[in-house]
Design an enzyme around this catalytic site. Structure first.
Site, PDB file in Angstrom:
ATOM      1  N   ARG A 184     -15.259 -10.350  34.211  1.00 56.42           N
ATOM      2  CA  ARG A 184     -13.856 -10.198  34.657  1.00 56.42           C
ATOM      3  C   ARG A 184     -13.551  -8.784  35.154  1.00 56.42           C
ATOM      4  NH1 ARG A 184     -15.072 -14.318  34.730  1.00 56.42           N
ATOM      5  NH2 ARG A 184     -14.577 -16.077  33.414  1.00 56.42           N
ATOM      6  N   CYS A 231      -5.174 -16.680  31.183  1.00 50.80           N
ATOM      7  CA  CYS A 231      -5.680 -16.337  29.852  1.00 50.80           C
ATOM      8  C   CYS A 231      -5.343 -14.886  29.550  1.00 50.80           C
ATOM      9  CB  CYS A 231      -7.188 -16.557  29.786  1.00 50.80           C
ATOM     10  SG  CYS A 231      -7.594 -18.297  29.597  1.00 50.80           S
ATOM     11  N   GLU A 302      -7.236  -9.370  28.588  1.00 57.09           N
ATOM     12  CA  GLU A 302      -7.821  -9.586  29.909  1.00 57.09           C
ATOM     13  C   GLU A 302      -6.816  -9.227  30.999  1.00 57.09           C
ATOM     14  OE1 GLU A 302      -8.254 -12.895  32.969  1.00 57.09           O
ATOM     15  OE2 GLU A 302      -9.497 -13.601  31.302  1.00 57.09           O
TER      16      GLU A 302
HETATM   17  N1  EPU Z   1      -9.735 -24.435  22.444  1.00 57.50           N
HETATM   18  C1  EPU Z   1      -9.064 -24.756  21.304  1.00 57.50           C
HETATM   19  N2  EPU Z   1      -7.724 -24.515  21.246  1.00 57.50           N
HETATM   20  C2  EPU Z   1      -7.035 -23.964  22.280  1.00 57.50           C
HETATM   21  C3  EPU Z   1      -7.727 -23.632  23.457  1.00 57.50           C
HETATM   22  C4  EPU Z   1      -9.086 -23.871  23.508  1.00 57.50           C
HETATM   23  O1  EPU Z   1      -9.659 -25.232  20.325  1.00 57.50           O
HETATM   24  O2  EPU Z   1      -5.835 -23.772  22.151  1.00 57.50           O
HETATM   25  C5  EPU Z   1     -11.190 -24.702  22.537  1.00 57.50           C
HETATM   26  C6  EPU Z   1     -11.486 -25.788  23.566  1.00 57.50           C
HETATM   27  O3  EPU Z   1     -11.396 -27.063  23.003  1.00 57.50           O
HETATM   28  C7  EPU Z   1     -12.892 -25.440  23.982  1.00 57.50           C
HETATM   29  C8  EPU Z   1     -12.951 -23.924  23.864  1.00 57.50           C
HETATM   30  O4  EPU Z   1     -11.876 -23.553  23.025  1.00 57.50           O
HETATM   31  O5  EPU Z   1     -13.828 -25.984  23.101  1.00 57.50           O
HETATM   32  C9  EPU Z   1     -12.839 -23.228  25.213  1.00 57.50           C
HETATM   33  O6  EPU Z   1     -11.611 -23.564  25.810  1.00 57.50           O
HETATM   34  P1  EPU Z   1     -11.436 -23.796  27.390  1.00 57.50           P
HETATM   35  O7  EPU Z   1     -12.426 -24.807  27.846  1.00 57.50           O
HETATM   36  O8  EPU Z   1     -10.020 -24.034  27.635  1.00 57.50           O
HETATM   37  O9  EPU Z   1     -11.924 -22.443  28.050  1.00 57.50           O
HETATM   38  P2  EPU Z   1     -11.532 -20.939  27.751  1.00 57.50           P
HETATM   39  O10 EPU Z   1     -12.783 -20.250  27.319  1.00 57.50           O
HETATM   40  O11 EPU Z   1     -10.367 -20.864  26.836  1.00 57.50           O
HETATM   41  C10 EPU Z   1     -12.047 -20.101  30.154  1.00 57.50           C
HETATM   42  C11 EPU Z   1     -11.414 -19.050  31.011  1.00 57.50           C
HETATM   43  C12 EPU Z   1     -10.235 -19.630  31.760  1.00 57.50           C
HETATM   44  C13 EPU Z   1     -10.676 -20.809  32.589  1.00 57.50           C
HETATM   45  C14 EPU Z   1     -11.285 -21.837  31.638  1.00 57.50           C
HETATM   46  C15 EPU Z   1     -11.751 -23.070  32.389  1.00 57.50           C
HETATM   47  C16 EPU Z   1     -11.583 -16.809  29.985  1.00 57.50           C
HETATM   48  C17 EPU Z   1     -10.910 -15.794  29.130  1.00 57.50           C
HETATM   49  N3  EPU Z   1     -10.928 -17.970  30.156  1.00 57.50           N
HETATM   50  O12 EPU Z   1     -11.077 -20.439  29.162  1.00 57.50           O
HETATM   51  O13 EPU Z   1      -9.734 -18.609  32.631  1.00 57.50           O
HETATM   52  O14 EPU Z   1      -9.604 -21.364  33.296  1.00 57.50           O
HETATM   53  O15 EPU Z   1     -12.395 -21.231  30.937  1.00 57.50           O
HETATM   54  O16 EPU Z   1     -13.095 -23.173  32.495  1.00 57.50           O
HETATM   55  O17 EPU Z   1     -12.667 -16.563  30.504  1.00 57.50           O
HETATM   56  C18 EPU Z   1      -8.171 -16.895  33.055  1.00 57.50           C
HETATM   57  O18 EPU Z   1      -9.149 -16.172  33.236  1.00 57.50           O
HETATM   58  O19 EPU Z   1      -7.006 -16.490  33.214  1.00 57.50           O
HETATM   59  C19 EPU Z   1      -8.410 -18.255  32.603  1.00 57.50           C
HETATM   60  C20 EPU Z   1      -7.433 -19.053  32.267  1.00 57.50           C
END
Ligand code: EPU
Length: 308
Positions: A184, A231, A302
């Site tokens: 990022r 995020c 972030e």
């Molecule tokens: N999860 C939970 N509770 C929550 C949210 C997530 O248990 O409230 C669990 C999900 O079930 C999953 C894991 O956490 O097992 C990861 O969650 P998710 O797939 O939503 O991905 P993330 O790691 O939270 C990342 C990026 C997002 C991007 C998504 C989609 C970062 C910080 N975040 O989120 O990017 O949209 O993957 O692939 O890298 C952004 O950068 O602004 C952003 C939103």
């Protein structure tokens, strides 16, 4: 009074010459809809305008801050001193500039919406940018943040960028190999004005399907209709994601005035209407404190935080 008038004269001439907006509320330019005013604000339409603007600001010793689409940004309630330059109007036709048997390279202005590049890719059967489905903001902003998901990031598709050097005021092209991308982040001192993106030739139906799948997933798991900056925290390098940690700590719905942890995704702080930067920062601190107490993990922000 006369002395003050004399002192501000160069600034008002500067403001007139470059069509600058004065005391402009920055909430208008951020997806969080938060932020005090910028003393001076410019939305240059091409790189010549941008160059002249930056040169003049340097001559007048005015500090300059750059933003793109404002989708990953939190601006303080007191706003920003000096000049804010928003690059979202640095557009040029998205064009195919190079092709071989396997790839196509396109060029786009830094101010183009990333979603427009995604549409162009799908229309022309180009694969590699499907990860960006639903990511808001501009091409320039996405590059400087190395925007991405688990399935890809900007660094993998950039061939080169055209940058305005802030010391020499020359345009420079910097190839991928010399670009210092990390999670990022892109370490860069110049201002991105355009980018060359290389994508692979693929199957249109498949590409459309992946876009649709990624977009559906995003809409199902993220509070896309609320004002936010995406995020809020970086995912820790190992282990559970920030969203899961915040969720497991029981913090969904926790709020400070109109700033709240999204009920849908733990890593989103949403503005329910009239949240201030102060509200967001207080909530951020509480989240960090509780997650640290529960899991011994320090969550890092972030979202870019700017202003006085
Ligand atoms: N999860 C939970 N509770 C929550 C949210 C997530 O248990 O409230 C669990 C999900 O079930 C999953 C894991 O956490 O097992 C990861 O969650 P998710 O797939 O939503 O991905 P993330 O790691 O939270 C990342 C990026 C997002 C991007 C998504 C989609 C970062 C910080 N975040 O989120 O990017 O949209 O993957 O692939 O890298 C952004 O950068 O602004 C952003 C939103």
């Amino acid at each position: 009074d006369g002395m003050i008038k004399e002192a501000i004269k160069p600034y008002s001439i500067f403001a007139q010459e470059f069509d600058l907006l004065l005391d402009e509320p920055m909430g208008k330019y951020t997806s969080f809809k938060i932020g005090g005013t910028a003393d001076l604000l410019a939305l240059p339409k091409d790189k010549i305008q941008l160059k002249n603007l930056i040169k003049k600001a340097r001559e007048l010793d005015i500090p300059v801050t750059f933003f793109g689409g404002g989708t990953n940004l939190l601006i303080s309630d007191r706003g920003i001193r000096g000049l804010v330059v928003i690059t979202k109007q640095l557009k040029s036709k998205i064009e195919l500039i190079e092709t071989d048997s396997e790839t196509d390279t396109i060029i786009a202005g830094a101010g183009e919406r990333l979603s427009k590049i995604c549409r162009f890719a799908a229309n022309n059967s180009l694969t590699g940018i499907e990860f960006a489905a639903g990511i808001p903001g501009t091409v320039g902003g996405a590059i400087i943040m190395n925007a991405g998901t688990k399935s890809g990031e900007m660094s993998t598709i950039i061939k080169s960028i055209e940058v305005l050097n802030q010391d020499t005021f020359e345009m420079e092209t910097i190839g991928k190999k010399l670009l210092n991308f990390s999670y990022r982040h892109l370490n860069l001192s110049g201002i991105i004005v355009s980018a060359e993106i290389t994508l692979k030739k693929g199957n249109q139906e498949q590409i459309e399907q992946i876009f649709k799948h990624n977009l559906n997933k995003k809409n199902a798991s993220q509070p896309v209709s609320f004002a936010s900056a995406g995020c809020f925290f970086k995912n820790p390098a190992v282990g559970k994601s920030a969203g899961e940690l915040i969720d497991k700590a029981g913090l969904k719905g926790m709020s400070v005035n109109d700033a709240a942890v999204s009920e849908k995704h733990g890593n989103f702080i949403v503005n329910r209407g009239n949240a201030t930067c102060q509200d967001i920062l207080l909530l951020k601190q509480q989240i960090q404190k509780i997650v640290f107490e529960k899991f011994n993990i320090k969550l890092e922000t972030e979202v870019r935080i700017e202003g006085e």
